[in-house]
Every structure is written in structure tokens, then in C-alpha cells.
Design a protein around this motif. Structure first.
Motif, PDB file in Angstrom:
ATOM      1  N   THR A   1       0.866  -1.189   0.020  1.00 60.69           N
ATOM      2  CA  THR A   1      -0.051  -0.119   0.004  1.00 60.69           C
ATOM      3  C   THR A   1       1.018   1.259  -0.020  1.00 60.69           C
ATOM      4  O   THR A   1       1.961   0.977   0.271  1.00 60.69           O
ATOM      5  CB  THR A   1      -0.844  -0.121   1.386  1.00 60.69           C
ATOM      6  N   THR A   2       0.233   2.439  -0.257  1.00 59.23           N
ATOM      7  CA  THR A   2       0.928   3.760  -0.277  1.00 59.23           C
ATOM      8  C   THR A   2       1.826   4.052   1.254  1.00 59.23           C
ATOM      9  O   THR A   2       2.815   4.127   1.181  1.00 59.23           O
ATOM     10  CB  THR A   2       0.012   4.759  -0.494  1.00 59.23           C
ATOM     11  N   ARG A   3       1.107   3.376   2.208  1.00 60.84           N
ATOM     12  CA  ARG A   3       1.620   3.794   3.619  1.00 60.84           C
ATOM     13  C   ARG A   3       2.988   2.851   3.790  1.00 60.84           C
ATOM     14  O   ARG A   3       3.904   3.287   4.270  1.00 60.84           O
ATOM     15  CB  ARG A   3       0.622   3.456   4.588  1.00 60.84           C
ATOM     16  N   HIS A   4       2.657   1.496   3.272  1.00 55.53           N
ATOM     17  CA  HIS A   4       3.723   0.639   3.492  1.00 55.53           C
ATOM     18  C   HIS A   4       5.121   1.073   2.521  1.00 55.53           C
ATOM     19  O   HIS A   4       6.116   1.060   2.970  1.00 55.53           O
ATOM     20  CB  HIS A   4       3.357  -0.780   2.774  1.00 55.53           C
ATOM     21  N   VAL A   5       4.771   1.638   1.472  1.00 52.12           N
ATOM     22  CA  VAL A   5       5.851   2.051   0.432  1.00 52.12           C
ATOM     23  C   VAL A   5       6.607   3.185   0.952  1.00 52.12           C
ATOM     24  O   VAL A   5       7.874   3.270   1.125  1.00 52.12           O
ATOM     25  CB  VAL A   5       5.319   2.211  -0.960  1.00 52.12           C
ATOM     26  N   VAL A   6       6.092   4.132   1.339  1.00 52.41           N
ATOM     27  CA  VAL A   6       6.304   5.387   2.018  1.00 52.41           C
ATOM     28  C   VAL A   6       7.201   5.098   3.328  1.00 52.41           C
ATOM     29  O   VAL A   6       8.360   5.561   3.457  1.00 52.41           O
ATOM     30  CB  VAL A   6       5.441   6.441   2.485  1.00 52.41           C
ATOM     31  N   ILE A   7       6.488   4.097   4.297  1.00 56.60           N
ATOM     32  CA  ILE A   7       7.419   3.675   5.567  1.00 56.60           C
ATOM     33  C   ILE A   7       8.822   3.089   5.233  1.00 56.60           C
ATOM     34  O   ILE A   7       9.765   3.220   5.548  1.00 56.60           O
ATOM     35  CB  ILE A   7       6.662   2.999   6.291  1.00 56.60           C
ATOM     36  N   SER A   8       8.729   2.006   3.991  1.00 54.31           N
ATOM     37  CA  SER A   8       9.812   1.455   3.634  1.00 54.31           C
ATOM     38  C   SER A   8      10.997   2.702   2.902  1.00 54.31           C
ATOM     39  O   SER A   8      12.055   2.130   3.042  1.00 54.31           O
ATOM     40  CB  SER A   8       9.607   0.376   2.652  1.00 54.31           C
ATOM     41  N   VAL A   9      10.575   3.329   2.145  1.00 54.92           N
ATOM     42  CA  VAL A   9      11.527   4.100   1.581  1.00 54.92           C
ATOM     43  C   VAL A   9      12.132   5.193   2.617  1.00 54.92           C
ATOM     44  O   VAL A   9      13.168   5.396   2.605  1.00 54.92           O
ATOM     45  CB  VAL A   9      10.645   5.016   0.610  1.00 54.92           C
ATOM     46  N   THR A  10      11.232   5.565   3.684  1.00 51.43           N
ATOM     47  CA  THR A  10      11.857   6.421   4.636  1.00 51.43           C
ATOM     48  C   THR A  10      12.796   5.605   5.467  1.00 51.43           C
ATOM     49  O   THR A  10      13.790   6.146   5.723  1.00 51.43           O
ATOM     50  CB  THR A  10      10.710   6.998   5.576  1.00 51.43           C
ATOM     51  N   ALA A  11      12.617   4.525   5.542  1.00 50.55           N
ATOM     52  CA  ALA A  11      13.546   3.697   6.523  1.00 50.55           C
ATOM     53  C   ALA A  11      14.954   3.392   5.543  1.00 50.55           C
ATOM     54  O   ALA A  11      16.060   3.450   6.011  1.00 50.55           O
ATOM     55  CB  ALA A  11      12.968   2.341   6.843  1.00 50.55           C
ATOM     56  N   GLY A  12      14.750   3.269   4.323  1.00 52.13           N
ATOM     57  CA  GLY A  12      15.826   3.051   3.464  1.00 52.13           C
ATOM     58  C   GLY A  12      16.509   4.170   3.634  1.00 52.13           C
ATOM     59  O   GLY A  12      17.802   4.511   3.584  1.00 52.13           O
ATOM     60  N   VAL A  13      16.239   5.599   3.375  1.00 53.45           N
ATOM     61  CA  VAL A  13      16.748   6.946   3.345  1.00 53.45           C
ATOM     62  C   VAL A  13      17.469   6.874   4.772  1.00 53.45           C
ATOM     63  O   VAL A  13      18.876   7.543   4.792  1.00 53.45           O
ATOM     64  CB  VAL A  13      15.706   7.918   3.165  1.00 53.45           C
ATOM     65  N   VAL A  14      16.812   6.709   5.742  1.00 52.61           N
ATOM     66  CA  VAL A  14      17.454   6.808   7.138  1.00 52.61           C
ATOM     67  C   VAL A  14      18.803   6.049   7.204  1.00 52.61           C
ATOM     68  O   VAL A  14      19.730   6.129   7.841  1.00 52.61           O
ATOM     69  CB  VAL A  14      16.554   6.623   8.170  1.00 52.61           C
ATOM     70  N   ALA A  15      18.555   4.569   6.792  1.00 48.33           N
ATOM     71  CA  ALA A  15      19.608   3.630   6.864  1.00 48.33           C
ATOM     72  C   ALA A  15      20.831   4.090   6.035  1.00 48.33           C
ATOM     73  O   ALA A  15      21.758   4.077   6.448  1.00 48.33           O
ATOM     74  CB  ALA A  15      19.291   2.436   6.372  1.00 48.33           C
ATOM     75  N   GLY A  16      20.565   4.630   4.846  1.00 51.74           N
ATOM     76  CA  GLY A  16      21.644   5.236   3.964  1.00 51.74           C
ATOM     77  C   GLY A  16      22.427   6.503   4.775  1.00 51.74           C
ATOM     78  O   GLY A  16      23.604   6.640   4.595  1.00 51.74           O
ATOM     79  N   ALA A  17      21.665   7.374   5.228  1.00 52.72           N
ATOM     80  CA  ALA A  17      22.195   8.487   5.744  1.00 52.72           C
ATOM     81  C   ALA A  17      23.122   8.111   7.059  1.00 52.72           C
ATOM     82  O   ALA A  17      24.155   8.680   7.441  1.00 52.72           O
ATOM     83  CB  ALA A  17      21.210   9.447   6.176  1.00 52.72           C
ATOM     84  N   LEU A  18      22.521   7.083   8.093  1.00 57.24           N
ATOM     85  CA  LEU A  18      23.165   6.744   9.024  1.00 57.24           C
ATOM     86  C   LEU A  18      24.660   6.035   8.864  1.00 57.24           C
ATOM     87  O   LEU A  18      25.720   6.128   9.511  1.00 57.24           O
ATOM     88  CB  LEU A  18      22.329   5.957  10.105  1.00 57.24           C
ATOM     89  N   THR A  19      24.617   5.065   7.602  1.00 56.66           N
ATOM     90  CA  THR A  19      25.714   4.171   7.425  1.00 56.66           C
ATOM     91  C   THR A  19      26.453   5.031   6.310  1.00 56.66           C
ATOM     92  O   THR A  19      27.683   4.537   6.339  1.00 56.66           O
ATOM     93  CB  THR A  19      25.271   2.786   6.796  1.00 56.66           C
TER      94      THR A  19
END
Length: 304
Positions: free
Chosen positions: A57-75
Motif C-alpha cells: 500500500t501507499t503507507r507501506h511503500v512510504v515507510i519502507s522508503v523512509t527507512a531506506g533513506v534513514v539507513a543510507g544516511a546513518l551508514t
């Protein structure tokens, strides 16, 4: 690589890559939540979008992309952003309970019960159409909406065979097709042995339910093994990132990112294989009012 560009540059690069990847993924998955109107259209793209998982769903995709961006920024690893997004999209369905199998088993049991209700109602000297109308409001909850729509179609004057075919499409189950085929034959040919036939079909459906439950019990051990493998792998990777980051310093280089991408792809392929061996393919349906792929409209001006 960190010494050449600096930590800030790498972080900015990771965030940029994550944002670009997320926007691209959103563009691809946009049709997944709107695919009901697009599945019937022609084209390879529409068919591919129609095959995307329903839980995206839209919510699931948005949460997944946000988590990916955060993981990329932290690592400061662009590949980590991609892997995290893919993991967030796929792992919940892989680790969660098999709701699809449970829903299918429940609908099969409801189908057997409704078939027995039709048999008992017909034994009271009621016609087939009257039997369908009488059992529509008292059908099991798993088939309640489908049987009520069937009764509404009959009351609106729709022919019984056509209404039954729509009911089979709504249920979307091979066993329901067998029952509906018997009902259609009875409606068109006025057979006198429909009651005993429905009793035999109900018994067959219950046998299929029992077999399905035994298969699901065997698949449960496979799914448990998949969950343990995935949780150990993800937990080990997360623990290294949080508690022993210097151990992962080789991944800060461009070569390290390539190795990380290759390792992540291998793990993704192995998880996909583990999921595939635990999945049970459904048999083909016998009845289908709506074709699997929409046929193009005839061109009256072209050759026949």
C-alpha cells in the motif's frame, strides 16, 4: 573513499541516492494501489503492475522508503538504503503468518457448509433459485457477501446461470467452480439428482479442506525455518552496524559497496527461494467469466 571525499560528502551522496531510489520506487509502485482500474487494460506494464503484492500500500511503500533513506544516511552506504527499502517491503509478508492460506481454508469450509445448506433446502421440494435465495442470508460469514450479491443479482432479474458465473468469479476458487458448474447444469437442464450430487460435492470439499490443513501443517515448519534464518541474518547485520562498526569499514569503499550489493542480492535470492518452496500453487479454475488478460476491443474496420 571516506578519506577522499569526506564523511559529509558520503552522507550527502547516500541521502541523494536513497531519495532518488525512493522516488523511483514510488513511481513503480504507484499503480500497485490503483491497479484495480488498470489490470483490465492492455499492455505489459499494466500486467506487471497488477502482479505486485497487494500489501504494498501507499503507507507501506512510504515507510519502507523512509527507512531506506534513514539507513543510507546513518551508514553512508547507498547500497544499505536500497537493501533496507527492499527488506522493509518484503520481510513483513515473509515473516508474518500465512493469512492467505488461512483465509482460503476458511472459505473452503464455508463453501462446503453452503453446499450442504443448498442440498437440505432442495430436499424440502424447493426449486434451485428459491434454494439459493433462502440460503443467501444465512450463509457462513466467509461467503456472506458473495452469496448476498448472488441473491441480489437473481432478484434483479438476472438469469440464474449468469448470476452463478459471477458468483464463481467473486469467490475465485477452483472448488467453488466445481459446485457452480453443477448448479449451472442443474439450472439449464433441470436435473432431478442435484441434491445427492451436492451432498457428494460437499463431502469432497471437506476432504479437500482436511488435506489442505495437513499440507499447511507441513508448510508451517518450512516457514518457521525461513523466519529463523531471516531473523538471525538481519539481527547479525544490524548488530555489527550498531555495536562493531569498525569491523565493517571495508564496506566504506566503492569496491566494498559492490561486494555488499552482491551479498545482499544473494541473500535476497535465497530468501525468495525459501519462500517459493513453502508456497502451494493453486489449481487452475474451471469457470472464468472475466478472462485473465483483457482482450482488445474488436476493430470493426480491420480484417476478420
Amino acid at each position: 573513499m571516506r578519506a577522499v571525499f569526506g564523511l559529509g560528502t558520503l552522507t550527502g551522496l547516500a541521502v541523494t541516492c536513497g531519495v532518488v531510489f525512493g522516488l523511483g520506487l514510488l513511481a513503480i509502485c504507484y499503480g500497485a494501489v490503483r491497479r484495480e482500474a488498470g489490470v483490465a487494460r492492455r499492455g505489459l506494464w499494466r500486467r506487471m503492475v497488477g502482479r505486485l503484492p497487494a500489501q504494498w500500500t501507499t503507507r507501506h511503500v512510504v515507510i519502507s522508503v523512509t527507512a531506506g533513506v534513514v539507513a543510507g544516511a546513518l551508514t553512508a552506504w547507498p547500497v544499505a538504503a536500497v537493501l533496507t527499502t527492499v527488506a522493509m517491503l518484503t520481510l513483513p509478508g515473509l515473516l508474518g503468518p500465512d493469512r492467505g492460506a488461512a483465509r482460503r481454508t476458511e472459505r473452503m469450509e464455508a463453501l462446503a457448509t453452503w453446499t450442504e445448506m443448498l442440498r437440505d433446502t432442495l430436499s424440502a421440494a424447493a426449486g434451485l433459485e428459491q434454494a439459493v435465495l433462502a440460503t443467501a442470508d444465512i450463509a457462513p460469514a466467509a461467503l456472506e457477501s458473495e452469496t448476498q450479491n448472488l441473491a441480489a443479482a437473481i432478484r434483479s432479474g438476472r438469469p440464474l446461470p449468469a448470476a452463478l458465473r459471477e458468483f464463481a468469479d467473486a469467490v475465485d476458487d477452483p472448488l467453488a467452480d466445481v459446485v457452480v458448474a453443477a448448479l449451472i447444469m442443474a439450472a439449464e437442464e433441470q436435473t432431478s439428482r442435484l441434491g445427492p450430487l451436492l451432498g457428494e460435492l460437499a463431502e469432497s470439499v471437506r476432504e479437500q479442506v482436511a488435506m489442505r490443513q495437513r499440507i499447511d501443517a507441513g508448510r508451517a515448519s518450512v516457514r518457521t525455518g525461513v523466519r529463523i534464518t531471516v531473523l538471525v541474518t538481519v539481527g547479525m547485520a544490524s548488530g555489527l552496524v550498531v555495536f562493531n562498526r569498525p569491523y565493517l569499514d571495508p564496506f566504506n569503499t566503492l569496491t566494498g559497496q559492490g561486494v555488499l550489493a552482491a551479498v545482499g542480492s544473494l541473500f535476497a535470492a535465497s530468501f525468495a527461494y525459501l519462500t517459493a518452496i513453502g508456497r502451494l500453487e493453486d489449481p487452475l479454475r474451471l469457470l472464468r467469466t472475466t478472462p485473465p488478460q483483457a482482450t482488445p476491443e474488436p476493430d470493426t474496420g480491420g480484417p476478420r
